[in-house]
Write a protein that holds these residues in place. Structure first.
Motif, PDB file in Angstrom:
ATOM      1  N   VAL A  58       0.938  -1.050  -0.086  1.00  0.00           N
ATOM      2  CA  VAL A  58       0.139   0.075   0.006  1.00  0.00           C
ATOM      3  C   VAL A  58       0.971   1.185   0.008  1.00  0.00           C
ATOM      4  N   VAL A  59       0.411   2.272  -0.743  1.00  0.00           N
ATOM      5  CA  VAL A  59       1.362   3.196  -1.007  1.00  0.00           C
ATOM      6  C   VAL A  59       0.652   4.714  -0.607  1.00  0.00           C
ATOM      7  N   ASN A  60       1.406   5.737  -0.491  1.00  0.00           N
ATOM      8  CA  ASN A  60       0.876   6.884  -0.330  1.00  0.00           C
ATOM      9  C   ASN A  60       1.206   7.743  -1.471  1.00  0.00           C
ATOM     10  N   ILE A  61       0.240   8.421  -1.951  1.00  0.00           N
ATOM     11  CA  ILE A  61       0.285   9.413  -3.397  1.00  0.00           C
ATOM     12  C   ILE A  61       0.527  10.688  -2.836  1.00  0.00           C
ATOM     13  N   SER A  62       1.404  11.469  -3.322  1.00  0.00           N
ATOM     14  CA  SER A  62       1.228  12.764  -3.096  1.00  0.00           C
ATOM     15  C   SER A  62       1.531  13.691  -4.599  1.00  0.00           C
ATOM     16  N   THR A  63       0.676  14.530  -4.841  1.00  0.00           N
ATOM     17  CA  THR A  63       0.780  15.254  -6.197  1.00  0.00           C
ATOM     18  C   THR A  63       1.053  16.521  -6.137  1.00  0.00           C
ATOM     19  N   THR A  64       1.761  17.290  -6.878  1.00  0.00           N
ATOM     20  CA  THR A  64       2.074  18.832  -6.796  1.00  0.00           C
ATOM     21  C   THR A  64       1.456  19.361  -8.108  1.00  0.00           C
ATOM     22  N   THR A  65       0.762  20.340  -8.203  1.00  0.00           N
ATOM     23  CA  THR A  65      -0.042  20.935  -9.365  1.00  0.00           C
ATOM     24  C   THR A  65       0.623  22.315  -9.240  1.00  0.00           C
ATOM     25  N   GLU A  66       1.307  22.814 -10.303  1.00  0.00           N
ATOM     26  CA  GLU A  66       1.791  24.160 -10.647  1.00  0.00           C
ATOM     27  C   GLU A  66       0.831  25.125 -10.936  1.00  0.00           C
ATOM     28  N   PRO A  67       0.792  26.402 -10.133  1.00  0.00           N
ATOM     29  CA  PRO A  67      -0.242  27.208 -10.720  1.00  0.00           C
ATOM     30  C   PRO A  67      -0.091  27.764 -12.046  1.00  0.00           C
ATOM     31  N   LYS A  68      -1.372  27.717 -12.802  1.00  0.00           N
ATOM     32  CA  LYS A  68      -1.749  27.733 -13.892  1.00  0.00           C
ATOM     33  C   LYS A  68      -2.894  28.816 -14.104  1.00  0.00           C
ATOM     34  N   SER A  69      -2.880  29.660 -15.118  1.00  0.00           N
ATOM     35  CA  SER A  69      -4.320  30.328 -15.298  1.00  0.00           C
ATOM     36  C   SER A  69      -5.235  29.419 -15.696  1.00  0.00           C
ATOM     37  N   ALA A  70      -4.856  28.560 -16.529  1.00  0.00           N
ATOM     38  CA  ALA A  70      -5.843  27.449 -17.105  1.00  0.00           C
ATOM     39  C   ALA A  70      -6.714  26.694 -16.034  1.00  0.00           C
ATOM     40  N   ASN A  71      -5.711  26.534 -15.071  1.00  0.00           N
ATOM     41  CA  ASN A  71      -6.179  25.618 -13.886  1.00  0.00           C
ATOM     42  C   ASN A  71      -7.145  26.176 -12.805  1.00  0.00           C
ATOM     43  N   ARG A  72      -7.519  27.694 -13.058  1.00  0.00           N
ATOM     44  CA  ARG A  72      -8.179  28.260 -12.025  1.00  0.00           C
ATOM     45  C   ARG A  72      -9.694  27.786 -12.381  1.00  0.00           C
ATOM     46  N   TRP A 191     -16.756  -9.196   6.527  1.00  0.00           N
ATOM     47  CA  TRP A 191     -15.811  -8.357   6.946  1.00  0.00           C
ATOM     48  C   TRP A 191     -14.677  -7.947   5.999  1.00  0.00           C
ATOM     49  N   VAL A 192     -14.658  -6.534   6.008  1.00  0.00           N
ATOM     50  CA  VAL A 192     -13.683  -5.948   5.034  1.00  0.00           C
ATOM     51  C   VAL A 192     -12.771  -4.897   5.836  1.00  0.00           C
ATOM     52  N   LEU A 193     -11.517  -4.673   5.097  1.00  0.00           N
ATOM     53  CA  LEU A 193     -10.609  -3.810   5.869  1.00  0.00           C
ATOM     54  C   LEU A 193      -9.903  -2.879   4.935  1.00  0.00           C
ATOM     55  N   ALA A 194      -9.651  -1.662   5.353  1.00  0.00           N
ATOM     56  CA  ALA A 194      -9.185  -0.563   4.469  1.00  0.00           C
ATOM     57  C   ALA A 194      -7.886  -0.038   4.967  1.00  0.00           C
ATOM     58  N   ILE A 195      -6.738   0.120   4.172  1.00  0.00           N
ATOM     59  CA  ILE A 195      -5.575   0.662   4.411  1.00  0.00           C
ATOM     60  C   ILE A 195      -5.433   1.845   3.819  1.00  0.00           C
ATOM     61  N   GLY A 196      -4.867   2.954   4.167  1.00  0.00           N
ATOM     62  CA  GLY A 196      -4.900   4.160   3.461  1.00  0.00           C
ATOM     63  C   GLY A 196      -4.455   5.409   4.321  1.00  0.00           C
ATOM     64  N   SER A 197      -4.345   6.652   3.835  1.00  0.00           N
ATOM     65  CA  SER A 197      -3.812   7.930   4.544  1.00  0.00           C
ATOM     66  C   SER A 197      -4.975   8.990   4.877  1.00  0.00           C
ATOM     67  N   PRO A 198      -5.826   8.862   5.542  1.00  0.00           N
ATOM     68  CA  PRO A 198      -6.654   9.797   5.767  1.00  0.00           C
ATOM     69  C   PRO A 198      -6.271  10.785   6.537  1.00  0.00           C
ATOM     70  N   PHE A 199      -6.394  12.070   5.718  1.00  0.00           N
ATOM     71  CA  PHE A 199      -6.055  13.519   6.384  1.00  0.00           C
ATOM     72  C   PHE A 199      -4.499  13.219   6.390  1.00  0.00           C
ATOM     73  N   GLY A 200      -3.966  12.541   5.620  1.00  0.00           N
ATOM     74  CA  GLY A 200      -2.369  12.419   5.694  1.00  0.00           C
ATOM     75  C   GLY A 200      -1.682  11.408   6.682  1.00  0.00           C
ATOM     76  N   PHE A 201      -2.572  10.857   7.474  1.00  0.00           N
ATOM     77  CA  PHE A 201      -1.992   9.946   8.395  1.00  0.00           C
ATOM     78  C   PHE A 201      -1.724   8.482   7.691  1.00  0.00           C
ATOM     79  N   ASP A 202      -0.397   8.280   7.492  1.00  0.00           N
ATOM     80  CA  ASP A 202       0.043   7.038   6.703  1.00  0.00           C
ATOM     81  C   ASP A 202      -0.359   5.821   7.293  1.00  0.00           C
ATOM     82  N   TYR A 203      -0.666   4.770   6.501  1.00  0.00           N
ATOM     83  CA  TYR A 203      -1.068   3.593   6.848  1.00  0.00           C
ATOM     84  C   TYR A 203      -2.033   3.360   7.836  1.00  0.00           C
TER      85      TYR A 203
END
Length: 493
Positions: A58-72, A191-203
């Motif tokens: 399981v991985v944590n994914i972080s993205t970066t989006t540069e500010p662009k006028s087209a993105n507004r 029963w099911v189980l989830a692993i993730g990063s809610p609000f950035g709290f990894d794993y």
């Protein structure tokens, strides 16, 4: 000399005996109860081994989006969209949008926007599955593994219709992978189980049960979602949903919320559908889905009665698009699809995923209820258009003068220009609705009636004839075109 006991001693003996008996009965009740609670506690699932075996994939994914006028005005770069953000308390809005926010201060800012989500590795050479909304519009994608390595990832392809994205970790080799299960084998209550990063709290690990299967959401008609009560929050998106065998059975995707946080209802993409999308994105870079070309609606109790069904089931065809595979196969408005490729169509929402999973160009068999009898149709499935298909207009037909019917509504001939704009071949225009069966059925002025009690209506004369033969005290169907969309209503004369 015999012992002499007074009356009080004689009274205390049965009291002491009664106390001993009461304590004995109490022990007999409490001991089994305690043992039952102990057995019940031992029967609850232990997730520790499952988490240890699967956390590395399981991985944590972080993205970066540069500010662009087209993105507004577009994607806000946050772990959730603007509508969800506005539902959060003001404190959280300030945290995510403020100038000191780790997410770049929200949309339109001069600071690069950052977003976080989850994902999981499905192949040792670095293919990762996640949600489309996690990486949408990103200029840089970083995947962080459980061993703290941070590796750049390349976006292989996305499928907004299913909210899925496929990434490829660059520089990764012999990576840990999850085991893929079968979502079709899931049962409600499992029963099911989830692993993730809610609000950035990894794993972060959360668990619950499968609440329902085959849920259809308004924004995603082609995904039969798994509903669970597993706690899912922003940042969990794209993370895996495991069964007790440690197999991935879904991708956590959406939540139902009025507060912006978890409220007991979350939705996951079934892994069977997700893997189909993954293979197409990996091999072709895009996804092709089957397309029938119909507008359908749910069959309720009254509609079932009017169409001669013993119980509500199937998908009612309200409209058949011109030139579509459905039209070429002979499907008609008013048909009820009961089975598709041998599978029962219980709800109308069952049909779109069935069709979507069918390979383009293959022939599918449908069992259809038409005018009280069941028929079989073979249809060659087409490709779902990218932007949808518009219905072609049909030629006009002659009509007679207006008619005031005993149903509480007045109708008149449908002008030719309206026929052309609505794409209907005939019908009558409702000009007035008074108290009566028509009003109760939901018919309103400006509606166009094209069918009454399964009889085609192309003119006012057709309408009068259909009205004169209506049964008493029995529900009848009315096909109405309203603002270009066809639907069936139920009227009780």
């Amino acid at each position: 000399m015999p012992e002499i006991k007074n009356d009080q001693d004689m009274l205390r003996r049965p009291q002491r005996q009664g106390s001993i008996v009461f304590v004995w009965y109490l022990l007999c009740l409490l001991v089994p109860l305690s043992l039952a609670q102990s057995v019940s506690a031992r029967s609850l699932p232990d997730f520790t081994e499952l988490v240890e075996e699967n956390s590395n994939a399981v991985v944590n994914i972080s993205t970066t989006t540069e500010p662009k006028s087209a993105n507004r005005g577009g994607s806000n770069g946050l772990p959730f969209n603007d509508r969800q953000l506005e539902q959060l308390p003001e404190f959280f809005q300030d945290f995510f949008r403020g100038p000191q926010s780790p997410f770049g201060g929200g949309p339109g800012g001069s600071v690069p926007r950052q977003s976080m989500g989850s994902g999981f590795i499905v192949s040792s050479d670095g293919y990762v599955l996640t949600n489309n909304h996690v990486v949408e519009g990103a200029d840089e994608i970083i995947v962080r593994l459980n061993d703290r390595r941070e590796l750049p990832a390349k976006l292989i392809g996305t499928d907004p219709r299913s909210d899925m994205a496929v990434l490829k970790i660059e520089g990764g080799d012999d990576l840990p992978v999850v085991r893929i299960g079968r979502s079709n084998d899931l049962k409600v209550g499992e029963w099911v189980l989830a692993i993730g990063s809610p609000f950035g709290f990894d794993y972060t690990v959360t668990a619950g049960i499968v609440s329902a299967l085959g849920r259809s959401l308004p924004s995603e008609n082609y995904v039969p979602f798994i509903q669970t009560d597993v706690a899912i929050n922003p940042g969990n998106s794209g993370g895996p949903l495991f069964n007790l065998d440690g197999e991935v059975v879904g991708i956590n995707s959406q939540i139902y919320t009025r507060s912006g946080g978890f409220m007991g209802v979350s939705f996951a993409i079934p892994i069977d559908d997700a893997m189909n999308v993954f293979r197409q994105l990996r091999d072709n870079g895009s996804v092709s889905r089957g397309w029938l070309g119909v507008l359908i609606q749910e069959v309720n109790r009254d509609l079932a009665e009017s169409f001669g069904l013993k119980r509500p089931r199937g998908a009612l065809v309200a409209e058949v698009m011109a030139g579509s595979p459905a039209e070429k196969a002979g499907l008609q408005a008013g048909d009820i699809v009961l089975k598709y490729e041998g599978e029962d169509v219980t709800l109308s929402s069952d049909l779109p995923p069935m069709v979507g999973r069918t390979p383009v160009g293959e022939t599918a068999t449908m069992e259809v209820m038409r005018e009280g009898r069941q028929i079989t149709l073979d249809v060659e499935i087409g490709k779902l258009p990218e932007e949808g298909a518009e219905q072609a207009s049909a030629p006009a037909s002659g009509n007679n003068g207006p008619s005031s019917a005993p149903l509480g509504m007045t109708v008149e001939p449908l002008p030719a220009e309206l026929q052309e704009s609505l794409g209907v071949s005939g019908g009558v225009l409702v000009t007035d609705v008074a108290r009566g069966p028509a009003l109760d059925a939901g018919i309103r002025p400006r509606d166009v009636i094209t069918e009454l009690n399964r009889r085609k209506v192309t003119s006012v004369d057709d309408f009068r004839e259909a009205v004169s033969s209506l049964p008493e005290d029995s529900a009848v169907s009315v096909r109405v075109v309203r603002q270009g969309r066809a639907t069936y209503l139920v009227m009780k004369p």
